[in-house]
Design an enzyme around this catalytic site. Sequence first.
Site, short mmCIF file in Angstrom:
data_model
loop_
_atom_site.label_atom_id
_atom_site.label_comp_id
_atom_site.label_asym_id
_atom_site.label_seq_id
_atom_site.Cartn_x
_atom_site.Cartn_y
_atom_site.Cartn_z
N GLU A 134 -15.63 45.69 -7.11
CA GLU A 134 -15.58 45.35 -5.68
C GLU A 134 -15.21 46.60 -4.90
O GLU A 134 -14.07 47.05 -4.93
CB GLU A 134 -14.55 44.24 -5.44
CG GLU A 134 -14.62 43.73 -4.02
CD GLU A 134 -13.29 43.66 -3.32
OE1 GLU A 134 -13.23 43.05 -2.26
OE2 GLU A 134 -12.31 44.25 -3.82
N ASP B 46 -11.23 43.55 -9.10
CA ASP B 46 -10.70 43.38 -7.75
C ASP B 46 -10.19 44.73 -7.23
O ASP B 46 -9.58 45.50 -7.97
CB ASP B 46 -9.55 42.37 -7.80
CG ASP B 46 -8.91 42.15 -6.44
OD1 ASP B 46 -9.56 41.58 -5.56
OD2 ASP B 46 -7.75 42.59 -6.26
C1 LAG Z 1 -9.11 42.00 -2.70
N1 LAG Z 1 -10.08 42.75 -3.00
O1 LAG Z 1 -10.01 44.05 -2.97
C2 LAG Z 1 -9.24 40.53 -2.65
O2 LAG Z 1 -10.63 40.16 -2.67
C3 LAG Z 1 -8.50 40.05 -1.45
O3 LAG Z 1 -8.68 38.66 -1.29
C4 LAG Z 1 -7.04 40.40 -1.60
O4 LAG Z 1 -6.29 40.10 -0.41
C5 LAG Z 1 -6.86 41.90 -1.83
N2 LAG Z 1 -7.95 42.59 -2.39
C6 LAG Z 1 -5.67 42.11 -2.76
O5 LAG Z 1 -6.02 41.69 -4.07
C7 LAG Z 1 -5.69 38.82 -0.39
C8 LAG Z 1 -5.45 38.37 1.05
C9 LAG Z 1 -4.27 39.10 1.69
C10 LAG Z 1 -3.03 38.95 0.82
C11 LAG Z 1 -3.37 39.58 -0.55
C12 LAG Z 1 -2.21 39.49 -1.53
O6 LAG Z 1 -6.63 38.62 1.83
O7 LAG Z 1 -4.01 38.49 2.96
O8 LAG Z 1 -1.92 39.62 1.41
O9 LAG Z 1 -4.47 38.84 -1.14
O10 LAG Z 1 -1.87 38.16 -1.78
C13 LAG Z 1 -0.78 38.78 1.64
C14 LAG Z 1 -0.38 38.80 3.12
C15 LAG Z 1 0.06 40.23 3.50
C16 LAG Z 1 1.21 40.68 2.62
C17 LAG Z 1 0.76 40.60 1.14
C18 LAG Z 1 1.89 40.97 0.19
O11 LAG Z 1 -1.49 38.38 3.90
O12 LAG Z 1 0.48 40.22 4.86
O13 LAG Z 1 1.57 42.03 2.91
O14 LAG Z 1 0.34 39.25 0.86
O15 LAG Z 1 2.92 40.03 0.24
#
Ligand code: LAG
Length: 502
Positions: free
Chosen positions: A243, A217
Amino acid sequence: MPRTLTVATFTGFLVTAVAVLAGCSAQPAPTEHVEPGEATGAGVQLFQLPWTSIADECEQTLGPAGFAWVLTSPPNEHIVGEQWWTSYQPVSHRIESRLGTREEFADMVARCDAAGVEIVADAVINHMTGQNTAGTGFAGTAFEHYDYPGLYGPGDFHYCGLAASGDIEDYGSREQVQDCELVNLADLDTSSEAVRAKTVGYLDDLLSLGVAGVRVDAAKHMAADDVEAIVSQLPGGTRILSEVIRGAGEPVQPEEYTGFGDVFEFTYGRDLAQPLQSGVWSDPTLRDADDEYVRAQHVPSDRAIVFVDNHDTERGEAKITYKRGDLYVLANVLMLGDDYGTPVVYSGYAFTDRDAGPRADEDGRAQDASCAGVDGPVDAYEDGERTCVQSWTAIRGMLAFHDAVGDVHRMPGVESGDAYGFERAGRGVVAVNPGEAAETLEIPTTMPAGDYCDVVSGGPDATTEDGCRGAVFIVDDGVATLKLPGRTAAAIHIDAAAPPAS
Ligand code: LAG
Ligand code: CA
């Protein structure tokens, strides 16, 4: 140590530059070079599906259909919360998550293995959590943003100090992309031997449970040398799927990660979707003087993992997802009919809220789900309903096609109206019609003359004693004639000839 890099557009230079920069940080060069895994068959990403359900899927559907591997969601302990993305905020390396226990994970690997299906686990190793306040993880482990007792402490993280937020703000800066925080997620110092050793320990633990390999990841957010230093300590043959989202003009490019494993080629799905939406096939421009495909900005085929969509792109850039049922089938038919890369089919659940997690019990565990009886996309999904793409007749039929044609070349395509089709040299013919109007395609082929059963409408067992389960198409005089109603696809292959008329 400050790292500066002048703007460079030449990848070869960048690879050298990275090697030099890594050398500056006094890391020993990895001695053992990991050989990328053997070419494998098609896989399926079962997003946020519990281990017990994946085990059932392997036995009931994936093994019989010929899927070679499953990509799981992250198995590690994560923060508590209803959103799916809690999985991407690791709290510890314990294999205990909303998707199941360590025992359930091990049992899944064993049952899938027995069904001929390998497991590739999603490994979140670039970062830990992104919460600014202290908390307790899903398995009960206490943590703070930069402190994970018994695992990582404040000295184990990059604090890039490049922007006030500490976040990545400029994807044009290699240093920001790799050393700053991705959406506030505590960024591990992957150049440190101590961090690398802990990460190797985690990956070795997964391997001890029988996984065939891992998706790395956020690989783009770690220097390729750091990833290589970690994976080169794993047993030979471990599958590494990095990735690295390709961004035009960005300094970090997927090609940097192909020396030690496979890479997800994000450009493929983007290119695939475009003509399906417009009906304008650019095939001739994709061929060179020797009639070979020129896939601009694609990693070499034997390093590429290709997909129509994944859990991030279905919530982002992808225009053709389960929400466009008919076109989604066509996109998957094209991908599984193609001769480039290793395809991975995506299977998740319906959503309107992009953050919505899988259906869960009161204790936060994802609920088991079965795909029994699902044979195609449905018009209207309820939120949380699984799409079950792996069970669709057309997808299973195309898995059979993929196996039957092997690695023979894709021949020049033929167009008619919005429809498009091509031969896989002497072994199969595949076609799609994304338009509304019916079209007839006459596709040159060296397949033997005769009647063939369509595996898109008829599935993997399209041929029966009495005839075809689905459509029948004729190959005669070096031409396959495929009549396609609007929004349909068709595929015939050498192992699915229609039975002789009795
Ligand atoms: C990835 N690949 O590089 C994953 O495929 C992707 O799904 C991941 O983002 C990202 N990298 C980190 O492993 C996902 C969500 C984000 C989420 C993050 C952490 O798309 O939206 O962020 O996982 O859970 C969320 C909030 C952010 C916040 C963060 C930290 O949306 O606003 O800042 O959590 O609390
Ligand atoms: Ca990083």
